[in-house]
Design an enzyme around this catalytic site. Structure first.
Site, PDB file in Angstrom:
ATOM      1  N   MET A 193       0.799  -1.293   0.005  1.00 12.31           N
ATOM      2  CA  MET A 193       0.109  -0.105   0.190  1.00 12.31           C
ATOM      3  C   MET A 193       0.762   1.308   0.075  1.00 12.31           C
ATOM      4  SD  MET A 193      -3.535   0.506   2.308  1.00 12.31           S
ATOM      5  CE  MET A 193      -2.370   0.689   3.792  1.00 12.31           C
ATOM      6  N   PRO A 194       2.169   1.275   0.243  1.00  7.41           N
ATOM      7  CA  PRO A 194       2.760   2.356  -0.036  1.00  7.41           C
ATOM      8  C   PRO A 194       2.987   2.948  -1.079  1.00  7.41           C
ATOM      9  CG  PRO A 194       4.233   0.654   0.869  1.00  7.41           C
ATOM     10  CD  PRO A 194       2.967  -0.103   0.387  1.00  7.41           C
ATOM     11  N   TYR A 195       3.300   4.292  -1.345  1.00  5.79           N
ATOM     12  CA  TYR A 195       3.267   4.835  -2.404  1.00  5.79           C
ATOM     13  C   TYR A 195       4.795   5.627  -2.445  1.00  5.79           C
ATOM     14  CZ  TYR A 195       2.764   8.564  -6.038  1.00  5.79           C
ATOM     15  OH  TYR A 195       2.955   9.615  -6.942  1.00  5.79           O
TER      16      TYR A 195
END
Lengths: 67, 67, 67, 67, 67, 67
Positions: free
Chosen positions: C1-3
């Site tokens: 889910m990191p960006y």
């Protein structure tokens, strides 16, 4: 897979309102571009009114004048 | 001279882990593109789980369901 | 889910190098923070050297001086 | 209508200094590009020194060495 | 005064679709938070599939496999 | 070490004007906060008028009406 970043001033946005923004943007991308909601990421940044400027001045000062 | 921004949910990232991320990304840019580590900037944003949405809902709600 | 957003000057980065950056950053987030690679998003911005400034001048001018 | 984002380390920037940055950037865009100050938005992000990396390490560590 | 940035892969988004995204996000912020549409800014970034990574690889490669 | 991102519509900004923006922002950060110009990074994004929205519509449409 889209990534959306929403920046607003930090003035009491509730968790429910954040949920509505996240749901609304995710639905919009699904409806307009057919993007998969499962991988649509939305990040909301709440910015202190001292750190947000418009018209060449801090929003804090505008709020003090009732704007 | 590269600029890298890493956004993750705010869930207990330690200073040491931040250091590992910074070192790892800086090394990666040096190895792959020959970029100078001395001017490589890395900024980590930790985002409240109420402010991060995926699948059309706040991460806070997903965590409550054990996701 | 990191960006993750990587910004570099637009100076001939190849598709393979982009792949190495994407793989490297995704692995780093999995190794350091246990993040799921399947939902880790990486966006690479290549910026024209006229549009990137350091030391108060465009990178284009620095490149002309061999920097 | 321009949007400007300024990121600096969180090390005691005062409200007045923020106001000077906002005013200065807004004036610059009006003078150089003729942009309307009324719709020029400036957002200042203050980043914890643990979350800002340069030279492959956290700024916190550099500050401890007097850099 | 809100600022919204939408990032999607560059795969044939039409001007009309861009208009729908802009209208939709602006209405959402007016409805949920009472924000003034006249000063709501939306910026859409279309990113080359070589420059967008998910699951540790370029989207270009996923598209070749029909994903 | 500051990082500044300036977003404007893509409407004929010249290299010299970009240089003035870079110089102006770098000087501002040196004067107001004492930041070192040598490590101040400025990135200018020029955004297509179809991809920039204000008032709920694309800037392209506003330009057609002479706004």
């Amino acid at each position: 897979m889209p990534y959306v970043n929403i920046k607003v001033t930090k003035e009491g946005v509730t968790p429910n309102q954040k949920g509505e923004l996240i749901k609304g943007v995710t639905d919009l991308l699904a409806n307009v571009l057919g993007k998969n909601p499962e991988t649509t990421v939305v990040v909301i940044d709440e910015v202190d009114t001292d750190n947000w400027g418009i018209g060449g001045e801090r929003v804090t000062l505008r709020r003090q004048r009732g704007l």
